[in-house]
Scaffold this motif. Structure first.
Motif, PDB file in Angstrom:
ATOM      1  N   ILE A 166      39.876  54.221  15.224  1.00 58.24           N
ATOM      2  CA  ILE A 166      39.248  54.760  16.254  1.00 58.24           C
ATOM      3  C   ILE A 166      38.763  53.551  17.362  1.00 58.24           C
ATOM      4  CG2 ILE A 166      37.250  56.056  17.230  1.00 58.24           C
ATOM      5  CD1 ILE A 166      36.963  57.613  14.660  1.00 58.24           C
ATOM      6  N   LEU A 167      38.339  52.465  16.803  1.00 58.89           N
ATOM      7  CA  LEU A 167      38.163  51.353  17.891  1.00 58.89           C
ATOM      8  C   LEU A 167      39.415  51.018  18.577  1.00 58.89           C
ATOM      9  CD1 LEU A 167      36.187  49.165  18.986  1.00 58.89           C
ATOM     10  CD2 LEU A 167      37.113  47.717  17.027  1.00 58.89           C
ATOM     11  N   VAL A 168      40.294  50.931  17.904  1.00 62.11           N
ATOM     12  CA  VAL A 168      41.490  50.432  18.846  1.00 62.11           C
ATOM     13  C   VAL A 168      42.064  51.534  19.722  1.00 62.11           C
ATOM     14  CG1 VAL A 168      44.040  49.396  18.476  1.00 62.11           C
ATOM     15  CG2 VAL A 168      41.992  48.672  16.992  1.00 62.11           C
ATOM     16  N   HIS A 169      41.955  52.895  19.207  1.00 59.42           N
ATOM     17  CA  HIS A 169      42.467  53.953  20.262  1.00 59.42           C
ATOM     18  C   HIS A 169      41.459  54.094  21.332  1.00 59.42           C
ATOM     19  CE1 HIS A 169      45.295  55.234  17.204  1.00 59.42           C
ATOM     20  NE2 HIS A 169      45.785  56.303  17.950  1.00 59.42           N
ATOM     21  N   LYS A 170      40.243  53.575  21.232  1.00 60.93           N
ATOM     22  CA  LYS A 170      39.459  53.748  22.402  1.00 60.93           C
ATOM     23  C   LYS A 170      39.793  52.704  23.123  1.00 60.93           C
ATOM     24  CE  LYS A 170      34.439  53.740  23.373  1.00 60.93           C
ATOM     25  NZ  LYS A 170      33.803  54.936  23.557  1.00 60.93           N
ATOM     26  N   MET A 171      40.112  51.385  22.704  1.00 60.63           N
ATOM     27  CA  MET A 171      40.622  50.464  23.649  1.00 60.63           C
ATOM     28  C   MET A 171      41.816  50.734  24.347  1.00 60.63           C
ATOM     29  SD  MET A 171      41.831  46.626  22.253  1.00 60.63           S
ATOM     30  CE  MET A 171      40.706  46.621  20.946  1.00 60.63           C
ATOM     31  N   ASN A 172      42.853  51.456  23.547  1.00 56.15           N
ATOM     32  CA  ASN A 172      43.791  51.816  24.274  1.00 56.15           C
ATOM     33  C   ASN A 172      44.632  50.666  24.932  1.00 56.15           C
ATOM     34  OD1 ASN A 172      46.092  53.682  25.078  1.00 56.15           O
ATOM     35  ND2 ASN A 172      45.046  54.267  26.713  1.00 56.15           N
ATOM     36  N   PRO A 173      44.990  49.785  24.302  1.00 55.16           N
ATOM     37  CA  PRO A 173      45.446  48.472  25.100  1.00 55.16           C
ATOM     38  C   PRO A 173      46.928  48.778  25.491  1.00 55.16           C
ATOM     39  CG  PRO A 173      45.584  48.193  22.652  1.00 55.16           C
ATOM     40  CD  PRO A 173      44.831  49.554  22.822  1.00 55.16           C
ATOM     41  N   SER A 174      47.334  48.131  26.713  1.00 57.95           N
ATOM     42  CA  SER A 174      48.666  48.317  26.972  1.00 57.95           C
ATOM     43  C   SER A 174      49.412  46.837  26.861  1.00 57.95           C
ATOM     44  CB  SER A 174      48.626  48.664  28.576  1.00 57.95           C
ATOM     45  OG  SER A 174      47.670  47.693  29.299  1.00 57.95           O
ATOM     46  N   PRO A 175      50.814  46.889  26.757  1.00 54.66           N
ATOM     47  CA  PRO A 175      51.249  45.817  26.538  1.00 54.66           C
ATOM     48  C   PRO A 175      51.058  44.536  27.489  1.00 54.66           C
ATOM     49  CG  PRO A 175      52.917  47.614  26.139  1.00 54.66           C
ATOM     50  CD  PRO A 175      51.753  47.993  26.517  1.00 54.66           C
ATOM     51  N   GLY A 176      50.734  43.437  26.963  1.00 57.92           N
ATOM     52  CA  GLY A 176      50.124  42.374  28.049  1.00 57.92           C
ATOM     53  C   GLY A 176      48.846  41.922  27.920  1.00 57.92           C
ATOM     54  N   THR A 177      48.098  42.729  27.018  1.00 50.76           N
ATOM     55  CA  THR A 177      46.708  42.627  26.919  1.00 50.76           C
ATOM     56  C   THR A 177      46.370  41.527  26.070  1.00 50.76           C
ATOM     57  OG1 THR A 177      46.376  45.206  27.026  1.00 50.76           O
ATOM     58  CG2 THR A 177      44.559  43.723  26.014  1.00 50.76           C
ATOM     59  N   LEU A 178      45.635  40.746  26.529  1.00 46.34           N
ATOM     60  CA  LEU A 178      44.796  39.501  25.796  1.00 46.34           C
ATOM     61  C   LEU A 178      43.567  39.979  25.350  1.00 46.34           C
ATOM     62  CD1 LEU A 178      45.580  36.781  25.302  1.00 46.34           C
ATOM     63  CD2 LEU A 178      44.757  35.973  27.508  1.00 46.34           C
ATOM     64  N   LEU A 179      43.503  39.829  23.808  1.00 45.34           N
ATOM     65  CA  LEU A 179      42.512  40.247  22.898  1.00 45.34           C
ATOM     66  C   LEU A 179      41.705  39.207  22.338  1.00 45.34           C
ATOM     67  CD1 LEU A 179      40.482  42.404  21.662  1.00 45.34           C
ATOM     68  CD2 LEU A 179      42.406  42.439  20.112  1.00 45.34           C
ATOM     69  N   LEU A 180      40.512  38.927  22.441  1.00 40.77           N
ATOM     70  CA  LEU A 180      39.696  38.009  21.375  1.00 40.77           C
ATOM     71  C   LEU A 180      38.778  38.882  20.715  1.00 40.77           C
ATOM     72  CD1 LEU A 180      38.696  35.138  20.902  1.00 40.77           C
ATOM     73  CD2 LEU A 180      36.767  35.642  22.610  1.00 40.77           C
ATOM     74  N   ASP A 181      39.293  38.720  19.326  1.00 44.50           N
ATOM     75  CA  ASP A 181      38.554  39.367  18.273  1.00 44.50           C
ATOM     76  C   ASP A 181      37.734  38.328  17.384  1.00 44.50           C
ATOM     77  OD1 ASP A 181      39.511  40.882  15.128  1.00 44.50           O
ATOM     78  OD2 ASP A 181      37.732  41.535  16.423  1.00 44.50           O
ATOM     79  N   VAL A 182      36.325  38.510  17.762  1.00 47.16           N
ATOM     80  CA  VAL A 182      35.315  37.631  17.132  1.00 47.16           C
ATOM     81  C   VAL A 182      34.799  38.109  15.856  1.00 47.16           C
ATOM     82  CG1 VAL A 182      33.299  36.642  17.676  1.00 47.16           C
ATOM     83  CG2 VAL A 182      34.720  37.033  19.125  1.00 47.16           C
ATOM     84  N   ALA A 183      34.585  37.383  15.071  1.00 44.51           N
ATOM     85  CA  ALA A 183      34.090  37.610  13.496  1.00 44.51           C
ATOM     86  C   ALA A 183      35.170  38.565  12.928  1.00 44.51           C
ATOM     87  CB  ALA A 183      32.808  38.349  13.786  1.00 44.51           C
TER      88      ALA A 183
END
Lengths: 261, 90
Positions: free
Chosen positions: A30-47
């Motif tokens: 659900i978290l990632v769906h909510k994020m709905n990232p498009s290609p080219g997105t730069l994500l920082l995943d902490v912890a």
């Protein structure tokens, strides 16, 4: 806290599945769906030690990218072979479309486990691992499109500092997303949840991971964490706008979201 | 002296001293974002010791198994002349 996660690292995934009856996977989806990232997105995943969010992000972006490419190919029906061959050589067909995720965790064991998992599952490009402290991130300002922290912020000593760092490293327009245990307001569910947390979870911890104490710590850290509205205020204090939250599973878990303008 | 490192295709790779560190190269794209967590200033990648150096503060962050360790407590000071190996392990 460090030692808790050192001993927990190897059995992390197994324990998550047993404790939450596999529901943690749904929460993360659900978290990632909510994020709905498009290609080219730069994500920082902490912890994000063992990579759960990172892998989901990559899968999501890949499937969005595939659909994009399919749509584009359909429009290419009228091109000559020459033109088609050329477009295959360009970057246009990169499967991730320049998306990238950096996983940052303070615990070496969790990162190593994550890196190994990535190898085993076949994730290679677009993924990097950094040992770092959420309160003192080793990243430059205004760099990331999205910052996520899933089930990690309650373990940070100075949550306000982590939130400020999150704000700093996000680009203007960037989004903060936090998935974390929260407070159940429904009294019946709350009683059942308490019972489960204090009676069942440490036992599971002992049986599966041979570690009662770490899991008792986990349960206590969940209780200590501020409830939805209070955490929302903390996020606003760090400078984020349009902060809101979404309760999942009766408030056992909540996703808080905010934007840097 | 040349140590056979396990990194893909790179013939060099001075053994970075302490036993558990392999000379796995850093993901090059990371250098775009990484800065010193203390000063937030850019770092220099030192291939010889596989470290990220902050010249101003005189500290070096080790890279172990391809994962940069950006915890300030783990950084080594570069000011006094240390031997090339011996990056501190947390």
């Amino acid at each position: 806290v460090y030692q808790v996660f050192e001993s927990v690292a190897k059995k992390y995934d197994v324990m998550n599945d047993s404790m939450s009856l596999g529901i943690h996977r749904v929460w993360k989806d659900i978290l990632v769906h909510k994020m709905n990232p498009s290609p080219g997105t730069l994500l920082l995943d902490v912890a994000g030690g063992t990579g759960d969010i990172a892998f989901r992000f990559i899968n999501y972006v890949r499937s969005v990218r595939e659909r994009q490419l399919q749509r584009r190919l359909r429009h290419h029906q009228n091109l000559s072979w020459q033109e088609i061959a050329e477009s295959y050589q360009e970057d246009k067909f990169k499967s991730l479309g320049d998306s990238q995720v950096v996983v940052c965790d303070i615990n070496k064991e969790m990162l190593k486990a994550g890196k190994q998992k990535a190898q085993d599952l076949g994730y290679s490009e677009g993924l990097s691992w950094v040992l770092g402290n959420a309160e003192e991130l080793p990243f430059d300002d205004d760099k990331f499109d999205v910052y996520t922290i899933a089930f990690g912020i309650r373990n940070v000593t100075r949550i306000d500092l982590a939130l400020e760092e999150a704000y700093r490293v996000l680009k203007p327009g960037g989004r903060f997303l936090c998935l974390e245990f929260s407070h159940v307001s429904n009294p019946l569910i709350s009683r059942l949840y308490d019972l489960y947390s204090f009676q069942v979870i440490p036992v599971l911890g002992e049986v599966i991971a041979g570690d009662w104490k770490s899991y008792q710590y986990l349960v206590e850290s969940i209780r200590r964490f501020p409830p939805q509205e209070e955490f929302k205020a903390m996020i606003e204090d760090a400078g984020f706008f349009k902060v809101d939250y979404q309760n999942l599973s009766f408030g056992i878990v909540a996703i808080h979201s905010g934007f840097k303008l | 002296r040349r140590a056979a490192s396990g990194s893909q295709g790179q013939g060099q790779g001075s053994g970075s001293g302490s036993g558990s560190s392999s000379a796995q190269p850093l993901e090059p794209s990371l250098l775009r974002f990484l800065v010193c967590p203390l000063s937030k200033r850019p770092l220099r990648y030192e291939e010889a010791t596989n470290e990220l150096i902050n010249e101003e503060l005189g500290i070096a962050y080790p890279i172990i198994d391809g994962i940069p360790n950006m915890i300030p407590e783990a950084a080594r000071t570069t000011r006094k002349k240390p031997p090339a190996e011996g990056s501190k392990q947390p």
